[in-house]
Design an enzyme around this catalytic site. Structure first.
Site, PDB file in Angstrom:
ATOM      1  CB  SER A 136       4.106  -2.446   1.712  1.00 47.00           C
ATOM      2  OG  SER A 136       4.896  -1.355   1.320  1.00 47.00           O
ATOM      3  CG  ASP A 153       1.830   4.104   6.138  1.00 45.65           C
ATOM      4  OD1 ASP A 153       3.012   4.488   6.142  1.00 45.65           O
ATOM      5  OD2 ASP A 153       1.438   3.100   5.528  1.00 45.65           O
ATOM      6  CG  HIS A 182       4.439   1.140   5.786  1.00 42.22           C
ATOM      7  ND1 HIS A 182       3.524   1.505   4.826  1.00 42.22           N
ATOM      8  CD2 HIS A 182       5.263   0.237   5.197  1.00 42.22           C
ATOM      9  CE1 HIS A 182       3.780   0.858   3.703  1.00 42.22           C
ATOM     10  NE2 HIS A 182       4.826   0.074   3.898  1.00 42.22           N
TER      11      HIS A 182
END
Length: 262
Positions: free
Chosen positions: A80, A212, A240
């Site tokens: 991320s 995701d 995610h």
């Protein structure tokens, strides 16, 4: 004696968490990698995880990223927001990067501001209430307030951990900390920070979390397309948080990538 079975190499993996998280979120992958004989370093970025300090006390993105910038040569794995940290490390110390693996991670383009990723993701088709119960908090000088974001339980459950085991969602709710996004940070806004000669030349792999709900698989692939030569690998059934929703598959993929690019 030759057994016909290929001997797997041993590598050093440095694992970088995303915003709000800490080294703790890698506990499954770190265990799998170390059990296979690899050296694993899971980092806490500044004011994250078990590292002392508060998010509003971290003055810059570079200081936030310093734990990674201090790392020795390794296979870098970023998740991320951690992809931005990887990019800075690849630019500063390309000789320390065996290969960089972006796991559902921000992957900025050489010659463009790093915060362009966040500008582009705003164009994704998202519901008006996408951020649900997340909260923005400000502190410090009212003339120059410091903004931090705190994820809400509903957002975590529906946008980030929807395919992860419930005990990992419970862990996240207990361990997450507010974080800065550094959108107006000088390093983030400078299009000359990431160069094609250094950042652009490092070997990299994009691991797409196919389910995701935070940013789409299509957007993850679009970021990879900004970086010529990026290998793209899809991870089915991953939300995610692939290190929690698909830890075995992600661990095997990381070892395969490390062997390929060593």
């Amino acid at each position: 004696m030759e057994t016909g079975r290929k001997q797997r190499q041993h590598h050093h993996f440095v694992l970088v968490h995303g915003a709000f998280h800490g080294a703790w979120c890698w506990y499954k992958v770190a265990t799998a990698l170390s059990s296979a004989g690899h050296r694993v370093t899971a980092l806490d970025m500044a004011a994250c995880g078990a590292r002392p300090g508060r998010a509003e006390e971290v003055p810059s993105f570079e200081e936030y990223s310093q734990p990674l910038l201090d790392a020795e040569k390794a296979v870098l794995v970023g998740h991320s927001f951690g992809g931005q940290c990887l990019a800075l490390a690849m630019e500063r110390y390309p000789d320390r990067v065996s290969v960089a693996v972006f796991v559902s991670a921000a992957m900025p383009a050489a010659g463009k501001p790093m915060n362009l990723v966040f500008q582009q993701v705003l164009h994704e088709q998202r519901p008006a209430d996408f951020y649900m119960d997340c909260k923005i908090e400000t502190s410090g000088d009212p003339e120059h307030p410091v903004e931090t974001l705190r994820f809400g339980p509903r957002f975590l459950e529906q946008r980030m951990y929807q395919l992860s085991p419930p005990e990992d969602l419970t862990l996240a709710m207990a361990a997450l900390r507010p974080s800065r996004r550094f959108r107006n940070d000088a390093t983030m806004m400078d299009g000359a920070v990431l160069t094609a000669e250094r950042y652009g030349a490092a070997r990299r792999v994009c691991v797409v979390a196919e389910e995701d709900a935070s940013w789409s698989a299509e957007f993850q692939r679009r970021m990879a397309s900004w970086n010529p030569g990026t290998e793209v690998r899809g991870l089915q059934g991953a939300d995610h948080m692939p290190m929690l929703s698909k830890p075995r598959e992600l661990s095997e993929l990381l070892m395969e990538v490390a062997d390929k690019y060593s």
